[in-house]
Structures are given as C-alpha cells and as structure tokens.
Design an enzyme around this catalytic site. Structure first.
Site, PDB file in Angstrom:
ATOM      1  N   HIS A  60      48.538  22.891   9.659  1.00 21.93           N
ATOM      2  CA  HIS A  60      47.689  22.877   8.557  1.00 21.93           C
ATOM      3  C   HIS A  60      46.520  23.506   8.619  1.00 21.93           C
ATOM      4  O   HIS A  60      45.895  23.497   9.862  1.00 21.93           O
ATOM      5  CB  HIS A  60      47.674  21.566   8.155  1.00 21.93           C
ATOM      6  CG  HIS A  60      46.754  20.517   8.759  1.00 21.93           C
ATOM      7  ND1 HIS A  60      45.761  20.374   8.771  1.00 21.93           N
ATOM      8  CD2 HIS A  60      47.375  19.682   9.725  1.00 21.93           C
ATOM      9  CE1 HIS A  60      45.154  19.581   9.258  1.00 21.93           C
ATOM     10  NE2 HIS A  60      46.241  19.116  10.221  1.00 21.93           N
ATOM     11  N   ASP A  81      55.765  19.698  14.679  1.00 22.85           N
ATOM     12  CA  ASP A  81      54.509  19.702  13.902  1.00 22.85           C
ATOM     13  C   ASP A  81      53.642  19.175  15.007  1.00 22.85           C
ATOM     14  O   ASP A  81      53.773  18.804  16.268  1.00 22.85           O
ATOM     15  CB  ASP A  81      54.548  18.718  12.858  1.00 22.85           C
ATOM     16  CG  ASP A  81      53.598  18.691  11.634  1.00 22.85           C
ATOM     17  OD1 ASP A  81      52.578  19.530  11.986  1.00 22.85           O
ATOM     18  OD2 ASP A  81      53.449  17.799  10.962  1.00 22.85           O
ATOM     19  N   GLU A  84      46.971  19.010   4.103  1.00 22.11           N
ATOM     20  CA  GLU A  84      47.537  17.836   4.759  1.00 22.11           C
ATOM     21  C   GLU A  84      46.563  16.917   4.993  1.00 22.11           C
ATOM     22  O   GLU A  84      46.989  15.760   5.002  1.00 22.11           O
ATOM     23  CB  GLU A  84      47.802  18.653   6.079  1.00 22.11           C
ATOM     24  CG  GLU A  84      48.565  17.321   7.030  1.00 22.11           C
ATOM     25  CD  GLU A  84      47.719  16.369   8.061  1.00 22.11           C
ATOM     26  OE1 GLU A  84      48.159  15.572   8.699  1.00 22.11           O
ATOM     27  OE2 GLU A  84      46.567  16.397   7.840  1.00 22.11           O
ATOM     28  N   GLU A  85      45.159  17.091   5.118  1.00 17.23           N
ATOM     29  CA  GLU A  85      44.305  16.184   5.233  1.00 17.23           C
ATOM     30  C   GLU A  85      44.040  15.280   3.888  1.00 17.23           C
ATOM     31  O   GLU A  85      43.363  14.180   3.758  1.00 17.23           O
ATOM     32  CB  GLU A  85      42.944  16.630   5.673  1.00 17.23           C
ATOM     33  CG  GLU A  85      42.838  17.161   6.798  1.00 17.23           C
ATOM     34  CD  GLU A  85      43.139  16.192   8.164  1.00 17.23           C
ATOM     35  OE1 GLU A  85      43.338  15.182   8.014  1.00 17.23           O
ATOM     36  OE2 GLU A  85      43.179  16.911   9.021  1.00 17.23           O
ATOM     37  N   ASP A 142      42.363  19.897  15.419  1.00 15.47           N
ATOM     38  CA  ASP A 142      43.169  19.579  14.119  1.00 15.47           C
ATOM     39  C   ASP A 142      42.887  20.353  12.828  1.00 15.47           C
ATOM     40  O   ASP A 142      41.698  20.035  12.275  1.00 15.47           O
ATOM     41  CB  ASP A 142      42.627  18.105  14.060  1.00 15.47           C
ATOM     42  CG  ASP A 142      43.550  17.421  12.632  1.00 15.47           C
ATOM     43  OD1 ASP A 142      44.381  18.064  12.263  1.00 15.47           O
ATOM     44  OD2 ASP A 142      43.060  16.411  12.440  1.00 15.47           O
ATOM     45  N   ASP A 186      43.834  23.116   6.710  1.00 16.21           N
ATOM     46  CA  ASP A 186      42.439  22.419   6.102  1.00 16.21           C
ATOM     47  C   ASP A 186      41.999  21.447   7.120  1.00 16.21           C
ATOM     48  O   ASP A 186      42.902  21.184   7.871  1.00 16.21           O
ATOM     49  CB  ASP A 186      42.814  21.575   4.740  1.00 16.21           C
ATOM     50  CG  ASP A 186      43.946  20.534   4.783  1.00 16.21           C
ATOM     51  OD1 ASP A 186      44.896  20.799   5.850  1.00 16.21           O
ATOM     52  OD2 ASP A 186      43.724  19.342   4.395  1.00 16.21           O
ATOM     53  N   HIS A 220      38.448  14.328  13.922  1.00 16.40           N
ATOM     54  CA  HIS A 220      37.868  13.688  12.612  1.00 16.40           C
ATOM     55  C   HIS A 220      36.319  13.193  12.938  1.00 16.40           C
ATOM     56  O   HIS A 220      35.958  12.654  12.200  1.00 16.40           O
ATOM     57  CB  HIS A 220      38.900  12.513  12.166  1.00 16.40           C
ATOM     58  CG  HIS A 220      40.000  13.022  11.491  1.00 16.40           C
ATOM     59  ND1 HIS A 220      40.687  12.414  10.371  1.00 16.40           N
ATOM     60  CD2 HIS A 220      40.914  14.122  11.486  1.00 16.40           C
ATOM     61  CE1 HIS A 220      41.708  12.797  10.143  1.00 16.40           C
ATOM     62  NE2 HIS A 220      41.890  14.145  10.754  1.00 16.40           N
TER      63      HIS A 220
HETATM   64  C1  LIG Z   1      52.240   3.582  26.679  1.00 19.19           C
HETATM   65  C2  LIG Z   1      51.585   4.279  25.665  1.00 19.19           C
HETATM   66  C3  LIG Z   1      51.806   5.689  25.383  1.00 19.19           C
HETATM   67  C4  LIG Z   1      50.857   6.403  24.982  1.00 19.19           C
HETATM   68  C5  LIG Z   1      49.851   5.644  24.220  1.00 19.19           C
HETATM   69  C6  LIG Z   1      48.392   5.999  24.586  1.00 19.19           C
HETATM   70  C7  LIG Z   1      47.601   6.398  23.994  1.00 19.19           C
HETATM   71  C8  LIG Z   1      47.685   7.030  22.717  1.00 19.19           C
HETATM   72  C9  LIG Z   1      46.691   7.826  22.621  1.00 19.19           C
HETATM   73  C10 LIG Z   1      46.390   8.659  21.728  1.00 19.19           C
HETATM   74  C11 LIG Z   1      47.152   9.125  20.495  1.00 19.19           C
HETATM   75  C12 LIG Z   1      47.398  10.634  20.569  1.00 19.19           C
HETATM   76  C13 LIG Z   1      47.361  11.528  19.483  1.00 19.19           C
HETATM   77  C14 LIG Z   1      47.070  11.013  18.070  1.00 19.19           C
HETATM   78  C15 LIG Z   1      45.917  11.942  17.585  1.00 19.19           C
HETATM   79  C16 LIG Z   1      45.935  12.052  16.340  1.00 19.19           C
HETATM   80  C17 LIG Z   1      46.877  11.443  15.323  1.00 19.19           C
HETATM   81  C18 LIG Z   1      47.865  12.792  14.966  1.00 19.19           C
HETATM   82  C19 LIG Z   1      47.746  13.355  13.819  1.00 19.19           C
HETATM   83  C20 LIG Z   1      47.035  12.886  12.830  1.00 19.19           C
HETATM   84  C21 LIG Z   1      46.724  13.920  11.717  1.00 19.19           C
HETATM   85  C22 LIG Z   1      46.079  13.291  10.499  1.00 19.19           C
HETATM   86  O1  LIG Z   1      44.858  13.099  10.866  1.00 19.19           O
HETATM   87  N1  LIG Z   1      46.738  13.144   9.502  1.00 19.19           N
HETATM   88  C23 LIG Z   1      45.995  12.151   8.270  1.00 19.19           C
HETATM   89  C24 LIG Z   1      46.957  12.412   7.300  1.00 19.19           C
HETATM   90  C25 LIG Z   1      46.522  11.647   5.911  1.00 19.19           C
HETATM   91  C26 LIG Z   1      45.588  12.107   5.071  1.00 19.19           C
HETATM   92  C27 LIG Z   1      45.180  11.462   3.991  1.00 19.19           C
HETATM   93  C28 LIG Z   1      45.704  10.194   3.792  1.00 19.19           C
HETATM   94  C29 LIG Z   1      46.463   9.685   4.654  1.00 19.19           C
HETATM   95  C30 LIG Z   1      46.764  10.157   5.799  1.00 19.19           C
HETATM   96  C31 LIG Z   1      45.900  10.914   8.846  1.00 19.19           C
HETATM   97  O2  LIG Z   1      46.802  10.197   9.524  1.00 19.19           O
HETATM   98  O3  LIG Z   1      44.889   9.944   8.495  1.00 19.19           O
HETATM   99 ZN   LIG Z   2      46.027  17.559  11.193  1.00 16.69          ZN
HETATM  100 ZN   LIG Z   3      43.513  15.351  10.780  1.00 16.64          ZN
END
Ligand SMILES: CC/C=C\C/C=C\C/C=C\C/C=C\C/C=C\C/C=C\CCC(=O)N[C@@H](Cc1ccccc1)C(=O)O
Ligand SMILES: [Zn+2]
Ligand SMILES: [Zn+2]
Length: 458
Positions: A80, A173, A146-147, A112, A82, A420
């Site tokens: 995405h 993704d 997406e955001e 991101d 945005d 973020h």
């Molecule tokens: C044994 C355990 C194994 C592993 C775990 C250890 C650690 C985990 C560590 C980190 C996590 C890794 C990655 C996560 C990072 C980012 C999240 C991924 C994507 C999110 C994208 C995003 O921000 N989306 C928004 C979408 C949204 C927008 C508006 C309203 C609702 C949702 C979001 O989720 O907020």
């Molecule tokens: Zn994202």
């Molecule tokens: Zn994001």
C-alpha cells in the site's frame, strides 16, 4: 538501473506525503502525484504489452502480468502507498524528506509500506529489462487507503477480480518480518510468515445522562460512569488463547534454537504450556500473540466547564485473537461492563481470517520459505505465525485460501516501534535485498515443483 538510482526511487516516493489522516481524509493530491511518480520511474512496467495497468477507486493500482502458461494459477503481490501521519517532532530528519544518510533512507513509509510498493515494481522493472517473460500470471495490487481500512482500494480490487472470476493460488502481503532481538534468550533471527491475522472491532461506548448545573452535581455523571466502564475493560484481560494451537506450532519450531532449559520447555508444551502462556502475557508484544487485546483509543465528553455533560463517548479498538470471534468478544465485553446505562455501538468489526495452509503442498508458503532460504541463508528458522496488525489482505479471502503476510526484511524492537512511530528508516542494503527477494520470488513462482536455480541473476 545503477545502485544510486535504485535507492533514489525510494527517496522520491517517501517525499510524496500520501498521508491517510482519518476515515475519509486522504491527501488526494499526493496520491495522484504518487501515481504519476511510479509511472515515471518504472517506464518499462507501464509500456510492456503483457502488463496491464488499471487505476481502481481513483488512487489504487492494479497490474495484471499475463504469464505465458495459462495452466498455472495466478498469484498476487500486495502493498500500500498510503502512510500514517508523521508530525515533525522527535524525528532525526524530517519524515517526508526521504533523506539518505549513513546508509539509511529515512522517513514515513520506509518500512510501512512504500518499501514494498517500490521493491515490487523495481523487481518487475528489472526482470522486464532482462526480457523475462513470466510463465505464471500474477497481479500486483497497490492499495491507497490501507491505513484507514482499505474500503476504497483493496476492497474494490477484490470485488473487481471476483467479478472477473479470478481465483488465486496465493497472496503475499506485508505483515511479519525476520525477527531479531525480540526474545531475550534467542540471539539468532527467525522468519515468521503470518498465516493469519487478528480480527478487529471498533466499539463505541456511550452514556447519556440529564445535563444540568455543575454547582449541584448528581452522584454520578456520564463521564464517571463511562470512565468506570472503560477502566473495567482495561483492567480485565481477555482470556489467554495460547492453548488453541498456532502459537504452539511456532514455538515448537523455534524450540531447538534456544539454550537449555528453554529448549526442553518449548519442546514439551503439553507439560509446560500453562507456564509459557503466562510468561507470554508479561511482555506487551508477546501478550498480543496470546489474547484479544483491548486498546482505549478515543474518549470524548463535556461541552463547558460548568455544565454536567449530557453525553460521554469512548472508542475501544479490540484486536481479536484468531481463536475467537467478534461475537464472543462482544459477549465478554458486555459482561465485563455489566452496566445497563452503557450503550454499545459496533462501528466496525471483522472476524479473524481463516488460517492459511503451511504444509508441503502450500505453494505460496513453500515459495516464500525457499526464497527466504536462498536470499537469507543465515536464517535457520522459517515458521508460520500470527500477524498482530491488520493488513489489506483481509479483503481478499474471497479469492484464495492461501494468504501470507511477510516482509523480507529484518525487524528489531527499535524498528518495530518506528512503524507508526518516529524515525522510521530502512537501510539501503535492506531495501536492495527486498528487491532481490521479490526478483527471485517471481522467478521461483514460475518453476514447476521445487524452485531450481533461475536463469536471471540480479
Ligand atoms: C514466539 C513468538 C514469535 C514471534 C513473536 C515475537 C515478536 C513479534 C514481534 C513483532 C511483530 C512483527 C510484526 C508486526 C508489525 C507490524 C504489524 C503489521 C502490519 C500492520 C499494518 C497496519 O498497521 N495496519 C493497520 C490497519 C488498520 C487501519 C485502520 C484501522 C484498523 C486497522 C492496523 O493494524 O492498525
Ligand atoms: Zn502497512
Ligand atoms: Zn501501517
């Protein structure tokens, strides 16, 4: 394309402030400029006869790359364009400068998710420049909202492809990463491919009371009642769902990388499961992997200093554990609040998507795994897991059962907080490796069985 222009295209992309501010507030000027920008920096993608480009929902982009072998089921790469807002405060360099300094490209969107937008198009541009003709058709869907939930981008692309009768072998993704330094005893990095993600509920709680003069206040006000209700929710954790399976699978795959005695504990979760699940609750990131989380994100009440407020409203953002449903969480919430004066309004809700396969027959998972092994030979472990955030991929469950969320990048706790947050940045090397990963992945997707060494080297 030389090295400088390779990273230069990212700098230019970061410079365009494609910010999604709120539900209907997007920087449409920047989104339009971004569309022109990708056109100008990836000319071969746009002029190749077997690559079709469409603009969907005004600012999202759908590319259809027609493969030479129609018997192979197509797949899709998502990203995405945005980004979330980035006020200047606290940043080492201005967030929309895209400045390259000390081997890093700085700015909002570098992790991101403009890195993926640019890396996917750059990998395709490079393949096309080398006269590569893919065998397997694939789509590239670049959402623009997406955001703010993806309703005009991903959702419309999904509906369009469904109307065209498209079924996909798999989707890749954003989402998880190669994680480094998240688990205290585990020095080695490990790759987690998310095979599901949390569901989500935005719930508004509202209390209405009779307004009046603040000089003679009633025993309870709308603010006090609502504050008590949200505090009860914050103080009452949702059930720990560790026992439900997926995380156990992840930990079992990681077990032998840990020193004694953790390796024994994780290899024997039938015995130590309750202990491990309690330990996971202690850290706010690992806690998000074992339970539905409750985040109080908005609170609004009061009209004047000397008026008893008629209405108080709060919004709570729940991330629903894959082992629960929206309905189950809402029932628990009502029982915890247990106050009939509090009204509930579900603003939006989505159940966790089904868990995608990660067995030997799962093409998308195995292609990711094999490409990780090739591009990151130092990473010993590739395991399926949960994505704690939500991604555009949740809008595509109608097109495939194989949805994988994985960024071919290292992530440490500091870079996790920058997503973020402030000082988001990507190393030039990491971006180049992401391009290499996608370049190889597209070629691996064209092989019949096990990916074999490919003809075109980057
Ligand atoms: C044994 C355990 C194994 C592993 C775990 C250890 C650690 C985990 C560590 C980190 C996590 C890794 C990655 C996560 C990072 C980012 C999240 C991924 C994507 C999110 C994208 C995003 O921000 N989306 C928004 C979408 C949204 C927008 C508006 C309203 C609702 C949702 C979001 O989720 O907020
Ligand atoms: Zn994202
Ligand atoms: Zn994001």
């Amino acid at each position: 394309m030389d090295r400088k222009s390779c990273t230069g295209v990212v700098t230019g992309a970061i410079h365009i402030p494609t910010v999604s501010f709120g539900p209907k507030e997007l920087n449409t000027t920047a989104l339009a400029e971004f569309g022109e920008y990708i056109h100008s920096v990836f000319p071969t993608v746009f002029k190749t006869s077997f690559v079709q480009h469409e603009v969907i929902g005004e600012y999202s982009h759908l590319f259809t790359v027609q493969g030479s072998d129609p018997s192979l089921q197509p797949y899709m790469l998502l990203a995405h364009s945005d980004v979330v807002p980035a006020p200047d405060e606290g940043w080492e360099v201005p967030p929309f400068s895209g400045l390259e300094r000390d081997g890093f490209i700085h700015g909002r969107g570098t992790l991101d998710n403009k890195n993926s937008v640019m890396a996917i198009l750059q990998a395709l541009e490079l393949l096309l420049l080398r006269n590569y003709i893919p065998r397997r058709s694939f789509f590239i869907a670049l959402g623009h909202d997406e955001e703010i939930s993806g309703h005009n981008g991903a959702q419309k692309i999904s509906a369009l492809l469904q109307a065209r009768g498209v079924q996909l072998a798999f989707i890749v993704d954003e989402g998880n990463f190669i994680l480094d330094g998240f688990i205290p005893n585990l020095k080695k990095p490990f790759a987690i491919i998310a095979v599901t993600e949390k569901g989500a509920i935005d719930l508004m709680l509202q209390v209405n009371m009779t307004p009046g003069h603040s000089s003679a206040p009633p025993k309870e006000t709308s603010i006090g009642i609502l504050a008590a209700a949200v505090s009860r929710l914050e103080q009452t954790p949702m059930p720990n769902m560790f026992g439900s399976g997926l995380l156990k699978m992840t930990l079992q795959e990681l077990a032998h990388e840990f020193p004694f005695p953790t390796n024994i504990i994780l290899s024997n979760l039938w015995l130590f499961g309750p202990l491990v699940s309690r330990l996971m609750e202690r850290n706010y990131i690992t806690n998000a992997l074992v339970t539905t989380t409750t985040a109080l994100t908005m609170f609004n009440a009061g009209v004047k200093v000397n008026v008893i407020p008629p209405v108080a409203q709060a919004i709570i953002n729940f991330r629903v554990d894959p082992a629960q449903t929206v309905q189950e969480v809402l029932e628990l919430v009502k029982n915890i609040v247990a106050d009939s004066r509090v009204q509930f309004h579900v603003l939006s809700a989505i159940d966790p998507p089904p868990v995608s396969p990660s067995d030997h027959q799962a093409l998308g998972y195995q292609l990711l795994r094999q490409t990780i092994r090739s591009v990151f030979p130092e990473v010993n472990i590739v395991a399926p897991g949960i994505c704690i955030g939500n991604t555009d991929s949740r809008h595509y469950t109608n097109l495939t059962t194989g949805i994988y969320r994985f960024n071919p990048l290292y992530l440490n706790p500091q870079s996790f907080r920058s997503i973020h947050g402030i000082n988001e940045k990507i190393s030039v090397r990491a971006y180049e490796t992401q391009v290499k990963f996608i370049f190889e992945f597209i070629q691996n997707a064209d092989t019949d069985q096990e990916p074999v060494p490919h003809l075109h080297e980057l």
